[in-house]
Motif scaffolding. Sequence first.
Motif, PDB file in Angstrom:
ATOM      1  N   ALA A  30      -0.977   2.181   1.276  1.00 29.69           N
ATOM      2  CA  ALA A  30      -2.123   2.752   0.582  1.00 29.69           C
ATOM      3  C   ALA A  30      -3.335   1.832   0.619  1.00 29.69           C
ATOM      4  O   ALA A  30      -4.349   2.122   0.042  1.00 29.69           O
ATOM      5  CB  ALA A  30      -1.737   3.030  -0.876  1.00 29.69           C
ATOM      6  N   GLY A  31      -3.244   0.709   1.310  1.00 30.30           N
ATOM      7  CA  GLY A  31      -4.311  -0.290   1.292  1.00 30.30           C
ATOM      8  C   GLY A  31      -3.939  -1.383   0.316  1.00 30.30           C
ATOM      9  O   GLY A  31      -3.334  -1.133  -0.717  1.00 30.30           O
TER      10      GLY A  31
ATOM     11  N   ARG B 240      -8.866  -2.200  -4.719  1.00 27.31           N
ATOM     12  CA  ARG B 240      -8.287  -2.247  -3.375  1.00 27.31           C
ATOM     13  C   ARG B 240      -9.087  -3.188  -2.489  1.00 27.31           C
ATOM     14  O   ARG B 240     -10.314  -3.116  -2.450  1.00 27.31           O
ATOM     15  CB  ARG B 240      -8.285  -0.859  -2.743  1.00 27.31           C
TER      16      ARG B 240
ATOM     17  N   CYS C 103     -12.728   7.703  -0.647  1.00 27.61           N
ATOM     18  CA  CYS C 103     -12.496   8.187  -2.015  1.00 27.61           C
ATOM     19  C   CYS C 103     -12.473   9.716  -2.035  1.00 27.61           C
ATOM     20  O   CYS C 103     -12.803  10.357  -1.030  1.00 27.61           O
ATOM     21  CB  CYS C 103     -13.577   7.639  -2.954  1.00 27.61           C
TER      22      CYS C 103
ATOM     23  N   TYR D 237     -11.190   2.453   1.891  1.00 26.88           N
ATOM     24  CA  TYR D 237     -10.501   3.740   1.862  1.00 26.88           C
ATOM     25  C   TYR D 237     -11.556   4.815   1.619  1.00 26.88           C
ATOM     26  O   TYR D 237     -12.672   4.522   1.188  1.00 26.88           O
ATOM     27  CB  TYR D 237      -9.429   3.772   0.760  1.00 26.88           C
TER      28      TYR D 237
ATOM     29  N   ASP E 147     -14.438   0.368  -1.343  1.00 23.76           N
ATOM     30  CA  ASP E 147     -13.500  -0.755  -1.432  1.00 23.76           C
ATOM     31  C   ASP E 147     -13.647  -1.405  -2.802  1.00 23.76           C
ATOM     32  O   ASP E 147     -14.456  -0.964  -3.629  1.00 23.76           O
ATOM     33  CB  ASP E 147     -13.682  -1.771  -0.291  1.00 23.76           C
TER      34      ASP E 147
ATOM     35  N   ASP F  90      -8.839  -3.298   0.861  1.00 22.13           N
ATOM     36  CA  ASP F  90      -9.185  -2.646   2.123  1.00 22.13           C
ATOM     37  C   ASP F  90      -9.967  -1.359   1.865  1.00 22.13           C
ATOM     38  O   ASP F  90      -9.713  -0.649   0.887  1.00 22.13           O
ATOM     39  CB  ASP F  90      -7.909  -2.296   2.899  1.00 22.13           C
TER      40      ASP F  90
END
Length: 175
Positions: free
Chosen positions: A11-12, A47, A53, A51, A60, A49
């Motif tokens: 999931a990061g 997080r 949203c 991603y 991030d 990394d």
Amino acid sequence: MAQLNKKAGAAGAVCSVGAIIAIVLNAGHVRTNERGLELIGNAESCRRDPYVCPAGVLTDGIGNTHGVKAGVSKTDAQIAADWEKNILDAERCVNTYANGKKLSDNTFSAVTSITFNVGCPTMKQSTLYAMFRDGPAAWQSACNQFPRWVYAGKTILPGLVKRRDAERKLCLDGL
């Protein structure tokens, strides 16, 4: 720990909201109190990394959308710096358009949280902000506006329901 890393990799890479809050509080630049930072941080999660949203934006750190580069992982210090900048942007909006300098720390922190999430351009035109501009007699009514902000398009998001309830409580605790 290995299980957590495997999960995070899918999931990061996750980071600690608590660690980022400690860095930001230690810097001493934001007015948003610890309860407000916990509310925002826990609602957004952390997080390392990038991603995409739910709104389709590359994100991030803790809800950061500025200068995010695909494939670039960030350190705690970078995440904290980005988050502090984003919090300060939301705080400036609250101060400028919602009577922020006159609000208690809890109320100010709640209004900063929703502003962080929704954005200043939308919030500065809202009934919620107008009520804060109207002065202390309208502030309880303003706090009770938070539950109206739970939609993504026409869909009610359970995460926003939970967040707005927490923001409303923090707002009212400041009155």
